[in-house]
Scaffold this motif. Sequence first.
Motif, PDB file in Angstrom:
ATOM      1  N   TRP A  11       0.550  -9.746 -90.369  1.00  0.00           N
ATOM      2  CA  TRP A  11       0.714 -11.174 -90.123  1.00  0.00           C
ATOM      3  C   TRP A  11       1.795 -11.753 -91.029  1.00  0.00           C
ATOM      4  O   TRP A  11       2.002 -11.277 -92.150  1.00  0.00           O
ATOM      5  CB  TRP A  11      -0.584 -11.918 -90.409  1.00  0.00           C
ATOM      6  CG  TRP A  11      -1.698 -11.658 -89.457  1.00  0.00           C
ATOM      7  CD1 TRP A  11      -1.663 -10.957 -88.293  1.00  0.00           C
ATOM      8  CD2 TRP A  11      -3.060 -12.104 -89.600  1.00  0.00           C
ATOM      9  NE1 TRP A  11      -2.888 -10.931 -87.691  1.00  0.00           N
ATOM     10  CE2 TRP A  11      -3.774 -11.633 -88.473  1.00  0.00           C
ATOM     11  CE3 TRP A  11      -3.724 -12.857 -90.559  1.00  0.00           C
ATOM     12  CZ2 TRP A  11      -5.133 -11.894 -88.293  1.00  0.00           C
ATOM     13  CZ3 TRP A  11      -5.082 -13.119 -90.377  1.00  0.00           C
ATOM     14  CH2 TRP A  11      -5.775 -12.639 -89.260  1.00  0.00           C
ATOM     15  N   PRO A  12       2.461 -12.857 -90.583  1.00  0.00           N
ATOM     16  CA  PRO A  12       3.457 -13.514 -91.441  1.00  0.00           C
ATOM     17  C   PRO A  12       2.823 -14.340 -92.567  1.00  0.00           C
ATOM     18  O   PRO A  12       3.493 -14.729 -93.517  1.00  0.00           O
ATOM     19  CB  PRO A  12       4.213 -14.425 -90.474  1.00  0.00           C
ATOM     20  CG  PRO A  12       3.214 -14.723 -89.399  1.00  0.00           C
ATOM     21  CD  PRO A  12       2.413 -13.460 -89.234  1.00  0.00           C
ATOM     22  N   GLY A  13       1.544 -14.621 -92.439  1.00  0.00           N
ATOM     23  CA  GLY A  13       0.822 -15.398 -93.436  1.00  0.00           C
ATOM     24  C   GLY A  13      -0.619 -15.528 -93.014  1.00  0.00           C
ATOM     25  O   GLY A  13      -0.999 -15.136 -91.897  1.00  0.00           O
ATOM     26  N   ASP A  52       7.182 -16.315 -96.774  1.00  0.00           N
ATOM     27  CA  ASP A  52       8.305 -17.025 -97.394  1.00  0.00           C
ATOM     28  C   ASP A  52       8.005 -17.445 -98.836  1.00  0.00           C
ATOM     29  O   ASP A  52       8.817 -18.108 -99.488  1.00  0.00           O
ATOM     30  CB  ASP A  52       8.731 -18.229 -96.556  1.00  0.00           C
ATOM     31  CG  ASP A  52       7.680 -19.356 -96.507  1.00  0.00           C
ATOM     32  OD1 ASP A  52       6.669 -19.256 -97.234  1.00  0.00           O
ATOM     33  OD2 ASP A  52       7.879 -20.312 -95.740  1.00  0.00           O
ATOM     34  N   GLY A  53       6.795 -17.062 -99.331  1.00  0.00           N
ATOM     35  CA  GLY A  53       6.438 -17.352-100.712  1.00  0.00           C
ATOM     36  C   GLY A  53       5.642 -18.627-100.900  1.00  0.00           C
ATOM     37  O   GLY A  53       5.233 -18.941-102.025  1.00  0.00           O
ATOM     38  N   CYS A  80      -1.549 -17.769 -90.339  1.00  0.00           N
ATOM     39  CA  CYS A  80      -1.073 -19.038 -90.879  1.00  0.00           C
ATOM     40  C   CYS A  80      -0.613 -19.995 -89.795  1.00  0.00           C
ATOM     41  O   CYS A  80      -0.636 -21.221 -89.989  1.00  0.00           O
ATOM     42  CB  CYS A  80       0.066 -18.788 -91.869  1.00  0.00           C
ATOM     43  SG  CYS A  80       1.489 -17.919 -91.137  1.00  0.00           S
ATOM     44  N   ASP A  81      -0.208 -19.469 -88.628  1.00  0.00           N
ATOM     45  CA  ASP A  81       0.317 -20.319 -87.558  1.00  0.00           C
ATOM     46  C   ASP A  81      -0.739 -20.667 -86.508  1.00  0.00           C
ATOM     47  O   ASP A  81      -0.413 -21.182 -85.439  1.00  0.00           O
ATOM     48  CB  ASP A  81       1.526 -19.655 -86.884  1.00  0.00           C
ATOM     49  CG  ASP A  81       1.244 -18.225 -86.419  1.00  0.00           C
ATOM     50  OD1 ASP A  81       0.149 -17.700 -86.714  1.00  0.00           O
ATOM     51  OD2 ASP A  81       2.124 -17.623 -85.775  1.00  0.00           O
ATOM     52  N   ALA A  82      -2.005 -20.408 -86.808  1.00  0.00           N
ATOM     53  CA  ALA A  82      -3.076 -20.743 -85.867  1.00  0.00           C
ATOM     54  C   ALA A  82      -3.233 -22.256 -85.716  1.00  0.00           C
ATOM     55  O   ALA A  82      -2.973 -23.022 -86.648  1.00  0.00           O
ATOM     56  CB  ALA A  82      -4.393 -20.134 -86.328  1.00  0.00           C
ATOM     57  N   ALA A 132      -3.276 -13.330-103.878  1.00  0.00           N
ATOM     58  CA  ALA A 132      -3.117 -11.871-103.843  1.00  0.00           C
ATOM     59  C   ALA A 132      -3.982 -11.245-102.750  1.00  0.00           C
ATOM     60  O   ALA A 132      -3.528 -10.363-102.007  1.00  0.00           O
ATOM     61  CB  ALA A 132      -3.475 -11.274-105.208  1.00  0.00           C
ATOM     62  N   LEU A 133      -5.233 -11.697-102.628  1.00  0.00           N
ATOM     63  CA  LEU A 133      -6.097 -11.150-101.590  1.00  0.00           C
ATOM     64  C   LEU A 133      -5.609 -11.565-100.206  1.00  0.00           C
ATOM     65  O   LEU A 133      -5.624 -10.767 -99.263  1.00  0.00           O
ATOM     66  CB  LEU A 133      -7.535 -11.607-101.809  1.00  0.00           C
ATOM     67  CG  LEU A 133      -8.597 -11.016-100.872  1.00  0.00           C
ATOM     68  CD1 LEU A 133      -8.556  -9.492-100.871  1.00  0.00           C
ATOM     69  CD2 LEU A 133      -9.986 -11.510-101.268  1.00  0.00           C
ATOM     70  N   GLY A 134      -5.145 -12.802-100.084  1.00  0.00           N
ATOM     71  CA  GLY A 134      -4.580 -13.248 -98.823  1.00  0.00           C
ATOM     72  C   GLY A 134      -3.383 -12.411 -98.413  1.00  0.00           C
ATOM     73  O   GLY A 134      -3.242 -12.031 -97.242  1.00  0.00           O
ATOM     74  N   ARG A 135      -2.522 -12.112 -99.369  1.00  0.00           N
ATOM     75  CA  ARG A 135      -1.357 -11.265 -99.091  1.00  0.00           C
ATOM     76  C   ARG A 135      -1.782  -9.879 -98.603  1.00  0.00           C
ATOM     77  O   ARG A 135      -1.223  -9.342 -97.641  1.00  0.00           O
ATOM     78  CB  ARG A 135      -0.493 -11.130-100.340  1.00  0.00           C
ATOM     79  CG  ARG A 135       0.765 -10.279-100.110  1.00  0.00           C
ATOM     80  CD  ARG A 135       1.444  -9.884-101.418  1.00  0.00           C
ATOM     81  NE  ARG A 135       1.716 -11.032-102.261  1.00  0.00           N
ATOM     82  CZ  ARG A 135       1.144 -11.254-103.450  1.00  0.00           C
ATOM     83  NH1 ARG A 135       0.262 -10.374-103.942  1.00  0.00           N
ATOM     84  NH2 ARG A 135       1.446 -12.325-104.149  1.00  0.00           N
ATOM     85  N   SER A 136      -2.774  -9.302 -99.263  1.00  0.00           N
ATOM     86  CA  SER A 136      -3.232  -7.964 -98.882  1.00  0.00           C
ATOM     87  C   SER A 136      -3.760  -7.932 -97.453  1.00  0.00           C
ATOM     88  O   SER A 136      -3.451  -7.014 -96.684  1.00  0.00           O
ATOM     89  CB  SER A 136      -4.326  -7.491 -99.848  1.00  0.00           C
ATOM     90  OG  SER A 136      -3.799  -7.295-101.140  1.00  0.00           O
TER      91      SER A 136
END
Length: 290
Positions: free
Chosen positions: A98-100, A273-274, A233-235, A87-91
């Motif tokens: 960012w996409p992730g 994408d979940g 997420c894509d780093a 949840a914190l990552g999503r926020s």
Amino acid sequence: MLFTPTDRNKLDYSEQGFLVVDEILPSKQLLQLHQAFDDVFNGTFETGVTPDEVNWQYGTGDPSLTRQVCNGWKANRSIARVVLSEALGRSVAQLAGWPGVRIMIDNLLSKPPGARSLGYHQDSAYLSWFSPSDLISCWIALDDTTRSGGTLEFVTHSHEWQQDSPSGEFHGPDDYRQPMHHAAESQGVEPQIAYVEVKAGGGSVHHGWTWHGSGANDSALPRRALVLHLMRCDAEYDPTKFEQGIGPTYSRYKHLADNQLDENYFPILWHEDGSRTKALDDYLASPGPV
């Protein structure tokens, strides 16, 4: 987690280079984190895994310095439940667009009464060995914060200044704002300082190039904070930055054959994408040492 960014939050973050948040964690989690900090700084690692950097321990650490441990999530699951929170990552990802998001490193910071300042700096000046090099830091107060207690300070709009190399002393400098004042002078601007004064469980989110630091704790109360440094997420590792140095800790996780960031050490917390790193939920649910 209680923080969900609004459109106004996103605009403020983009313009200021930081966002102060009244509530990030519920109060019921704070006592668990206080105990976790005591355990880790005493050298008690619940999981049996030592954090990546242990820069202060009871009995040997300088009592005048802010206590610091890096990647406490590997040593204690109460810390991990915050650092690895979906949840914190999503926020944070939504705030940045960012996409992730994945965790790069966490910091456990404990500034007891009388502890000295932390020098002004830009996080991305130290943590730029990956690409895309975007970095966001989430600072969570575990105690009520005040100016006299040495709370976190930001310079408004400073993420738009020139991207400088690291300079100055970090732990306990005589003039903790000096590097920032030099940068402001080179930019021809008068720095506007904002203080993060929140109740325990509140905090802030800031851009990797935002200038920040904190003064001495002149109060009678401790100032503890859990900090998440997060990247896209894509780093991946950026080999063009290796000459500047990754450092002995995080270079050890570099693959021999490619530049991918290993999810065992830099797990993905949330993706649009979940999905997220598969092992995280099992790790958080495990009751004892792994």
